[in-house]
Design an enzyme around this catalytic site. Structure first.
Site, PDB file in Angstrom:
ATOM      1  N   LYS A  80      12.722 -50.479 -18.884  1.00  0.00           N
ATOM      2  CA  LYS A  80      12.145 -51.733 -18.389  1.00  0.00           C
ATOM      3  C   LYS A  80      11.064 -51.405 -17.379  1.00  0.00           C
ATOM      4  CE  LYS A  80      12.890 -56.326 -18.537  1.00  0.00           C
ATOM      5  NZ  LYS A  80      13.286 -57.162 -19.676  1.00  0.00           N
ATOM      6  N   GLY A 178      16.365 -73.634 -17.284  1.00  0.00           N
ATOM      7  CA  GLY A 178      15.160 -72.864 -17.615  1.00  0.00           C
ATOM      8  C   GLY A 178      14.613 -73.298 -18.956  1.00  0.00           C
ATOM      9  N   GLY A 180      11.495 -72.491 -20.363  1.00  0.00           N
ATOM     10  CA  GLY A 180      10.292 -71.729 -20.675  1.00  0.00           C
ATOM     11  C   GLY A 180      10.222 -71.397 -22.152  1.00  0.00           C
ATOM     12  N   VAL A 182      11.867 -69.418 -24.098  1.00  0.00           N
ATOM     13  CA  VAL A 182      13.129 -69.410 -24.848  1.00  0.00           C
ATOM     14  C   VAL A 182      13.849 -70.753 -24.706  1.00  0.00           C
ATOM     15  CG1 VAL A 182      15.369 -68.283 -25.128  1.00  0.00           C
ATOM     16  CG2 VAL A 182      13.365 -66.910 -24.528  1.00  0.00           C
ATOM     17  N   TYR A 184      12.982 -73.783 -24.081  1.00  0.00           N
ATOM     18  CA  TYR A 184      12.450 -74.938 -24.810  1.00  0.00           C
ATOM     19  C   TYR A 184      12.948 -74.919 -26.264  1.00  0.00           C
ATOM     20  CZ  TYR A 184       9.309 -78.232 -27.035  1.00  0.00           C
ATOM     21  OH  TYR A 184       8.824 -79.281 -27.766  1.00  0.00           O
TER      22      TYR A 184
HETATM   23  P1  NAD Z   1       9.853 -68.039 -19.080  1.00  0.00           P
HETATM   24  O1  NAD Z   1       9.219 -67.463 -17.869  1.00  0.00           O
HETATM   25  O2  NAD Z   1       8.996 -68.534 -20.173  1.00  0.00           O
HETATM   26  O3  NAD Z   1      10.843 -69.226 -18.672  1.00  0.00           O
HETATM   27  C1  NAD Z   1      11.695 -69.173 -17.583  1.00  0.00           C
HETATM   28  C2  NAD Z   1      11.797 -70.575 -17.046  1.00  0.00           C
HETATM   29  O4  NAD Z   1      12.802 -70.598 -16.030  1.00  0.00           O
HETATM   30  C3  NAD Z   1      10.499 -71.088 -16.417  1.00  0.00           C
HETATM   31  O5  NAD Z   1      10.162 -72.336 -16.989  1.00  0.00           O
HETATM   32  C4  NAD Z   1      10.828 -71.183 -14.929  1.00  0.00           C
HETATM   33  O6  NAD Z   1      10.130 -72.220 -14.274  1.00  0.00           O
HETATM   34  C5  NAD Z   1      12.318 -71.446 -14.981  1.00  0.00           C
HETATM   35  N1  NAD Z   1      13.031 -71.141 -13.735  1.00  0.00           N
HETATM   36  C6  NAD Z   1      12.820 -70.116 -12.875  1.00  0.00           C
HETATM   37  N2  NAD Z   1      13.681 -70.194 -11.842  1.00  0.00           N
HETATM   38  C7  NAD Z   1      14.454 -71.293 -12.060  1.00  0.00           C
HETATM   39  C8  NAD Z   1      15.517 -71.899 -11.353  1.00  0.00           C
HETATM   40  N3  NAD Z   1      15.975 -71.398 -10.204  1.00  0.00           N
HETATM   41  N4  NAD Z   1      16.079 -73.014 -11.880  1.00  0.00           N
HETATM   42  C9  NAD Z   1      15.630 -73.541 -13.037  1.00  0.00           C
HETATM   43  N5  NAD Z   1      14.619 -73.009 -13.743  1.00  0.00           N
HETATM   44  C10 NAD Z   1      14.035 -71.911 -13.264  1.00  0.00           C
HETATM   45  O7  NAD Z   1      10.882 -66.914 -19.612  1.00  0.00           O
HETATM   46  P2  NAD Z   1      11.524 -66.826 -21.043  1.00  0.00           P
HETATM   47  O8  NAD Z   1      10.732 -65.907 -21.874  1.00  0.00           O
HETATM   48  O9  NAD Z   1      11.862 -68.187 -21.552  1.00  0.00           O
HETATM   49  O10 NAD Z   1      12.890 -66.061 -20.693  1.00  0.00           O
HETATM   50  C11 NAD Z   1      13.956 -66.734 -20.043  1.00  0.00           C
HETATM   51  C12 NAD Z   1      15.036 -65.723 -19.677  1.00  0.00           C
HETATM   52  O11 NAD Z   1      15.476 -65.048 -20.849  1.00  0.00           O
HETATM   53  C13 NAD Z   1      14.572 -64.599 -18.722  1.00  0.00           C
HETATM   54  O12 NAD Z   1      15.654 -64.248 -17.908  1.00  0.00           O
HETATM   55  C14 NAD Z   1      14.224 -63.456 -19.652  1.00  0.00           C
HETATM   56  O13 NAD Z   1      14.339 -62.204 -19.025  1.00  0.00           O
HETATM   57  C15 NAD Z   1      15.281 -63.636 -20.708  1.00  0.00           C
HETATM   58  N6  NAD Z   1      14.918 -63.100 -22.018  1.00  0.00           N
HETATM   59  C16 NAD Z   1      13.788 -63.513 -22.643  1.00  0.00           C
HETATM   60  C17 NAD Z   1      13.472 -63.013 -23.889  1.00  0.00           C
HETATM   61  C18 NAD Z   1      12.249 -63.460 -24.638  1.00  0.00           C
HETATM   62  O14 NAD Z   1      12.130 -63.153 -25.843  1.00  0.00           O
HETATM   63  N7  NAD Z   1      11.343 -64.197 -24.036  1.00  0.00           N
HETATM   64  C19 NAD Z   1      14.311 -62.068 -24.487  1.00  0.00           C
HETATM   65  C20 NAD Z   1      15.470 -61.680 -23.832  1.00  0.00           C
HETATM   66  C21 NAD Z   1      15.764 -62.205 -22.587  1.00  0.00           C
END
Ligand code: NAD
Length: 344
Positions: A80, A178, A180, A182, A184
């Site tokens: 990472k 959250g 974002g 994922v 959504y």
């Molecule tokens: P993203 O940044 O697109 O979305 C994260 C969302 O969480 C944002 O909208 C943010 O405003 C919100 N957020 C942050 N702090 C918050 C809080 N205290 N309360 C409520 N909402 C809050 O990230 P993502 O790509 O959707 O990933 C989400 C999680 O999944 C992360 O932890 C990431 O490491 C994990 N993840 C993502 C993927 C991927 O393919 N994108 C894969 C494995 C794991």
């Protein structure tokens, strides 16, 4: 900031720190294990309070990637990167060009991809400097944005856990934290099968969109834990299952995308004692890395990804069954399976 004595150090093979005076880049890359293949895991851009917080994050996240990649049946180790977001205005392109060049110095032991705080543009900038990057949206081997596949995996795991607990998703109440990339799509998939959504995000626009698209109920970030729901899906950041939150939970199942959801391993037992089925995060959220792995291994196809996602469902099912038989926690069982697979 000692490394080998650091609480989150877990016999990581290498930990690299990078600093560049010109761009203000401060970053870490941690390679936890290359037992199964080159390490892979995303780059996170975040405003860390200090470098110790960033180091802690990269050590924990890279170990999580070893476990995740092993449990998803991939020929990849775990690594990472974290980039400490500079204060104020900064030249994003220059920062990520420099970071891309630094990735080469790890010599192919680490492949990067997009994680929290990064954009497809940032990844394209990194790609101009290094070939050790995957999850791009263009080019010969491009597998595209991994987030929809992560969301697909999360949804399958929610469904499987609900089946095991005799909960029908149609009409089930699900809290999603959250919204974002994922979160959504998790909401979209849940809405499509008739689940009732309660959602939160610190970004009010993201909340408004999910409420208007899927008829979700909005709550504040602090209120999400205590919602009267069947399922809680954490899709924001880590360590949200902690002594302050577990007592508030009413959900019977936890399955979400966020990495490192348990603040400390003991939280797994706390959840089990409360009769909550915790689906280990790194098993549930492997969809994205599966998609990316196809690109790194050169074996990318929709069928290959589908086969691996079905593997994730089978692994989670085995973990839940073993937990039911032995009375041990799901996270302990998953950790043991993962460590065996990476030869630890
Ligand atoms: P993203 O940044 O697109 O979305 C994260 C969302 O969480 C944002 O909208 C943010 O405003 C919100 N957020 C942050 N702090 C918050 C809080 N205290 N309360 C409520 N909402 C809050 O990230 P993502 O790509 O959707 O990933 C989400 C999680 O999944 C992360 O932890 C990431 O490491 C994990 N993840 C993502 C993927 C991927 O393919 N994108 C894969 C494995 C794991």
């Amino acid at each position: 900031m000692a490394i080998f004595e650091h609480k989150s150090f877990d016999a990581h093979e290498s930990v690299h720190s990078f600093y560049d005076l010109g761009t203000g880049l401060k970053a870490f890359i941690a390679v936890h294990s290359t037992h199964l293949g080159p390490s892979a895991g995303g780059t996170r851009l975040w405003s860390y309070a200090n470098s110790d917080a960033a180091l802690r994050d990269v050590l924990r996240l890279s170990r999580g990637m070893s476990y995740k990649n092993a449990m998803a049946g991939l020929k990849l180790g775990g690594g990472k990167a974290v980039v400490m977001k500079p204060d104020g205005d900064f030249d994003r392109t220059a920062l990520f060009r420099k970071f891309g060049a630094y990735i080469n110095t790890v010599g192919g032991a680490y492949y990067t991809a997009e994680d929290v705080g990064m954009t497809p543009d940032d990844m394209r900038t990194i790609r101009t400097q290094t070939k050790y990057v995957a999850g791009l949206d263009e080019g010969d081997a491009a597998s595209g944005d991994p987030s929809p596949v992560t969301a697909d995996g999360v949804f399958r795991c929610i469904k499987l856990a609900a089946d095991k607990r005799g909960i029908a998703l149609k009409g089930a109440r699900v809290a999603v934290q959250g919204l974002g990339h994922v979160g959504y799509t998790v909401c979209k998939l849940l809405n499509a099968v008739g689940a009732k959504l309660v959602v939160t995000d610190i970004n009010t626009d993201a909340v408004k969109k999910v409420c208007s698209d899927f008829g979700a109920k909005m709550v504040t970030p602090d209120e999400i834990y205590a919602q009267d729901v069947d399922i809680f899906s954490p899709c924001a950041l880590g360590a949200i299952l902690n002594p302050d939150t577990v007592d508030q939970l009413k959900a019977k199942i936890i399955a979400g995308a966020a990495n490192n959801q348990l603040s400390v391993p003991a939280m797994g037992q706390e959840l089990q004692d409360r009769g909550i089925l915790y689906c280990p995060d790194y098993v549930v959220n492997a969809g994205g890395i599966i998609n990316i792995a196809g690109e790194i291994e050169g074996s990318y196809s929709k069928d290959w990804v589908e086969e691996k996602l079905q593997g994730v469902e089978k692994t989670l099912s085995d973990i839940i069954e073993q937990a039911a038989k032995t009375g041990r926690t799901t996270d302990t069982i998953a950790d043991e399976m993962a460590r065996a697979r990476i030869g630890r």
